[in-house]
Design a protein around this motif. Structure first.
Motif, PDB file in Angstrom:
ATOM      1  N   THR A 152       0.856  -1.194   0.000  1.00 26.42           N
ATOM      2  CA  THR A 152       0.000   0.000   0.000  1.00 26.42           C
ATOM      3  C   THR A 152       0.892   1.244   0.000  1.00 26.42           C
TER       4      THR A 152
ATOM      5  N   ARG B  20      -2.293   6.992 -15.962  1.00 24.77           N
ATOM      6  CA  ARG B  20      -2.686   6.219 -14.775  1.00 24.77           C
ATOM      7  C   ARG B  20      -2.704   4.739 -15.163  1.00 24.77           C
TER       8      ARG B  20
ATOM      9  N   SER C  92      -6.572  13.679  -7.235  1.00 25.83           N
ATOM     10  CA  SER C  92      -7.261  13.773  -5.936  1.00 25.83           C
ATOM     11  C   SER C  92      -6.338  14.369  -4.876  1.00 25.83           C
TER      12      SER C  92
ATOM     13  N   SER D 210     -12.897   9.430  -9.661  1.00 21.55           N
ATOM     14  CA  SER D 210     -11.998   8.675  -8.791  1.00 21.55           C
ATOM     15  C   SER D 210     -11.360   7.524  -9.566  1.00 21.55           C
ATOM     16  N   HIS D 211     -10.111   7.308  -9.280  1.00 27.88           N
ATOM     17  CA  HIS D 211      -9.415   6.168  -9.864  1.00 27.88           C
ATOM     18  C   HIS D 211      -8.470   5.609  -8.824  1.00 27.88           C
ATOM     19  N   SER D 212      -8.661   4.331  -8.505  1.00 28.46           N
ATOM     20  CA  SER D 212      -7.730   3.688  -7.595  1.00 28.46           C
ATOM     21  C   SER D 212      -7.649   2.213  -7.985  1.00 28.46           C
TER      22      SER D 212
ATOM     23  N   THR E 236      -6.817  -1.836  -5.923  1.00 25.37           N
ATOM     24  CA  THR E 236      -5.837  -2.499  -5.057  1.00 25.37           C
ATOM     25  C   THR E 236      -4.544  -2.843  -5.800  1.00 25.37           C
TER      26      THR E 236
END
Ligand SMILES: Cc1ncc(COP(=O)(O)O)c(C=O)c1O
Length: 447
Positions: A89, A113, A296, A304-306, A308
């Motif tokens: 993380t 991204r 962000s 939003s873009h994330s 795991t």
């Protein structure tokens, strides 16, 4: 071992898979009847199945494996990183390095991204375009594949019963797809400048952008015309819409992808496959002003873009090794080999006197059992329907028994471990298969 063989280990595994998976597989694209051949391992351009048969891989996980299987540099990079940690993380230097390597290749790339698949990249590009414009609708070309996001799938399997006369209809792909999905996708006829422009102008008030593949396999693997590309750019520029170029497959065609070859100037580009060196990957790259919707850093992003696994270090390490190998020279050599493969196959169709044609660009090869001029979805649909689709599947099976892995629907591609011997073997195997199909057909007609 001759396929199919009910006593084979693959047949046995297929039975086992039937007990755990709907339809006997966890991935539709790898299934065929009576059972799919199971892989044991691969090396270079050869895949070895669980019964010990080797085949030359002309599919390369649907165009991913530009360098064939287990290139030592990519294996070393993955092993090295796996031993140092698989995912964190925390960001790592690796993701910055791969981003820099990709961004350096095309003028339209300013920011990027990472995602985990091409599907996800397309999804984020669509959402990003909506966030940028504040509009909901997306335009795409009829029948073109852009992955599994509902909006991108619209009209994927349109057929004459529902594709509409004057203009393509917005048809949902998955049973039960919400009406909101189809009503928010505007479908364009690929390569038809006047009709597409008219549809775009009519919907200009509601459109966020246009999702476009410049060499879609489902339109025959033939590039869009310069006029079509120009029209899309002029429209999106004039109305401040986002032009999204899907280069998940076409990135293998040139050092800066297909956009540099065909003069497309996208606002956003979706990438995947080859940039991950065989690991799951996707990316959205584009103009800084548009890509800012994902920012962000000062609070909630417009989009939003994330995820795991976005930018996970093992994939990044594989991607860096792959980008070092993906040189202009490597691409040029493979594109030249692609020319040889297409020319050889054209000659084979001529010698076998079979109605067909061979298309494709660079290291992509497509075979069709039709001589009708292709260049849009409808002509390609006709060339791949009923008897003609059966013939492609038949050819696929006969090639399996001649040491070649192709696709069931005529698409193939090359990898760098291949040389002239491999592409010439493909032509010989196709010729022998076509002659055999003709013989079998004669026997069928006579009986
Ligand atoms: C043009 C195109 N876009 C997007 C995708 C989706 O990529 P993925 O399978 O990695 O989700 C594909 C996959 O084949 C593709 O061909």
């Amino acid at each position: 071992m001759i396929y199919p063989d009910p006593t084979s280990r693959s047949a046995e595994l297929a039975k086992r898979a039937g007990r755990v998976y709907p339809g006997g597989t966890t991935r539709g694209q790898t299934y065929y009847t009576p059972y799919p051949i199971y892989v044991d391992h691969a090396e270079g351009c050869q895949v070895f199945d669980v019964d010990g048969t080797a085949r030359t891989d002309f599919l390369n996980n649907y165009t991913v494996q530009f360098f064939g299987h287990s290139h030592p540099d990519i294996v070393a990079a993955v092993q090295h990183q796996a031993a140092r940690g698989m995912c964190f993380t925390m960001p790592s230097e690796l993701d910055i390095e791969l981003a820099e390597m990709v961004l350096g290749r095309a003028a339209s790339f300013e920011h990027l991204r990472f995602t985990n698949t091409g599907t996800e990249a397309v999804m984020h590009a669509i959402k990003g375009a909506r966030a940028y414009t504040g509009k909901a609708k997306i335009a795409k070309c009829e029948g073109v594949y852009h992955g599994a996001y509902d909006y991108a799938e619209v009209s994927l399997d349109s057929n004459p019963q529902m594709w509409g006369q004057d203009r393509p209809q917005s048809v949902g792909h998955t049973h039960g797809v919400p009406e909101g999905v189809t009503s928010d996708v505007v479908v364009l006829p690929f390569n038809d400048v006047a009709a597409s422009e008219k549809i775009l102008e009519e919907n200009a008030g509601d459109l966020a952008g246009v999702l476009f593949d410049v060499v879609p396999s489902r339109c025959g693997g033939i590039p869009a015309s310069a006029d079509y590309i120009k029209m899309l750019k002029a429209f999106t520029q004039a109305h401040d819409k986002v032009l999204i170029l899907d280069e998940v497959v076409t990135w293998r065609l040139g050092y800066g992808g297909a956009q540099t070859l065909y003069g497309v100037e996208p606002d956003m580009t979706t990438l995947g496959k080859v940039i991950g060196g065989g690991m799951p990957i996707g990316a959205v790259a584009g103009r800084e002003e548009v890509m800012r919707v994902f920012d962000s850093s000062a609070g909630k992003a417009l989009c939003s873009h994330s995820g795991t696994f976005a930018g996970n270090p093992v994939t990044m390490a594989a991607g860096i090794a792959a980008m070092k190998l993906l040189t202009p020279e490597a691409i040029e050599r493979l594109n030249g080999l692609g020319e040889r493969a297409r020319a050889g196959l054209r000659e084979v169709f001529r010698r076998a006197d079979v109605d067909g044609q061979v298309t494709g660009e660079g290291s992509l090869v497509l075979m069709h059992f039709s001589s009708e001029a292709l260049g849009d979805y409808r002509s390609t649909w006709r060339a791949h329907t009923d008897r003609r689709a059966e013939m492609l599947e038949d050819l696929f099976r006969r090639l399996l028994n001649r040491g070649i892995l192709f696709s069931t629907w005529g698409l193939g591609c090359l990898s760098t471990p291949m040389g002239e011997a491999e592409v010439d073997h493909l032509a010989e195997a196709v010729l022998a298969s076509l002659n055999e199909m003709k013989e079998d057909n004669k026997k069928e007609l006579a009986s």
